[in-house]
Write a protein that holds these residues in place. Structure first.
Motif: not given
Length: 296
Positions: A92-113
């Motif tokens: 599940t952890m391995t599968a979630l890595y790809s799912i998390n990338l799909r959700i964010m669309g990139q390696a990280n998402v900033t909440l600045l502002g």
């Protein structure tokens, strides 16, 4: 004083995750590595939701639901397909890595502002640490209250019985597979919620922020157990919060001593190893004292 306040505020946020780890590790007697994926899952869901204009509170609840869904997958793999718990978590952890990338669309998402729960409180004139402290205290209080009420119900007692003695529980008509799935869902839901709160505090969600999550959670649980013994369920949850705060205090002190940030994971593993070996060391010390008393 600054270090202590920072440790308490950070510890409260991390303690939600530690309580989630406790549910599978102690209640169900399962070391669930799904935590390494569900933690960044909560951060990803929450961050993307906030950027999309959803309120921080609703975004955090969505993260909770997302974590519960991830937990249900692990629960089904373990109970229905009979995959060992350790391998289930890895899958599940391995599968979630790809799912998390799909959700964010990139390696990280900033909440600045962006508006977060902490920034909402800061708009009323509170400083950052105090805002984090209030959010963490409310989150922990609600989690402990809900879990206390749940584990006082028939379903909650059946869940605890399943972890204590699965064979006896089945003999008494308890659907142990269903109880395990519920346990997985509760655990990963809380872990995901913690990821959402940490992301709001840090100001970003990152794909790699789940690395070492299980170590942090276990260290918090074990530290709490080492300090306090033989407590009721509600009091045990409180000691986990204390354990998380103590853990963060140790990490902050280590950083103050000049240790490089990249070495923190190493120190986390060392802290966990020391905490796990403490009960054994105490027993050896007692034996030595007893032998010494007999010789006298």
């Amino acid at each position: 004083m600054d270090i202590i306040l920072s440790s308490i505020s950070q510890g409260l946020l991390w303690s939600v995750m530690a309580i989630g780890v406790y549910l599978t590790f102690r209640i169900l007697d399962i070391a669930d590595l799904t935590a390494e994926g569900s933690f960044p899952l909560g951060a990803a869901i929450c961050s993307v939701a906030i950027v999309s204009g959803i309120s921080p509170l609703i975004a955090s609840l969505l993260a909770l639901v997302g974590g519960m869904l991830a937990g249900s997958v692990s629960g089904l793999l373990h109970t229905k397909l009979k995959i060992p718990a350790l391998l289930t978590g890895i899958l599940t952890m391995t599968a979630l890595y790809s799912i998390n990338l799909r959700i964010m669309g990139q390696a990280n998402v900033t909440l600045l502002g962006q508006e977060t729960m902490m920034r909402t409180l800061q708009s009323f004139g509170l400083e950052n640490r105090l805002a984090v402290l209030i959010v963490g205290a409310i989150a922990v209080g609600v989690v402990i209250l809900v879990l206390y009420l749940f584990f006082s119900t028939e379903t909650g007692l059946a869940l605890r019985s399943t972890g204590d003695n699965e064979e006896m529980s089945e003999a008494n008509g308890i659907h142990t597979d269903a109880m395990k799935i519920i346990g997985y869902m509760l655990s990963n839901g809380l872990i995901s919620l913690s990821g959402a709160l940490i992301a709001q505090n840090n100001g970003y969600a990152d794909i790699s922020m789940g690395i070492g999550t299980i170590v942090i959670g276990l260290a918090s649980v074990i530290i709490g157990e080492v300090i306090f013994h033989n407590l009721s369920f509600a009091k045990r949850l409180i000691t986990i919060v204390i354990g998380a705060i103590v853990y963060r205090l140790i990490i902050d002190l280590v950083l103050q001593l000049g240790v490089e940030p990249q070495d923190i994971k190493l120190f986390s593993a060392i802290i966990l190893a020391i905490a796990l070996s403490t009960p054994l060391l105490k027993k050896k010390v007692k034996r030595i004292n007893r032998k010494g008393a007999k010789l006298v």
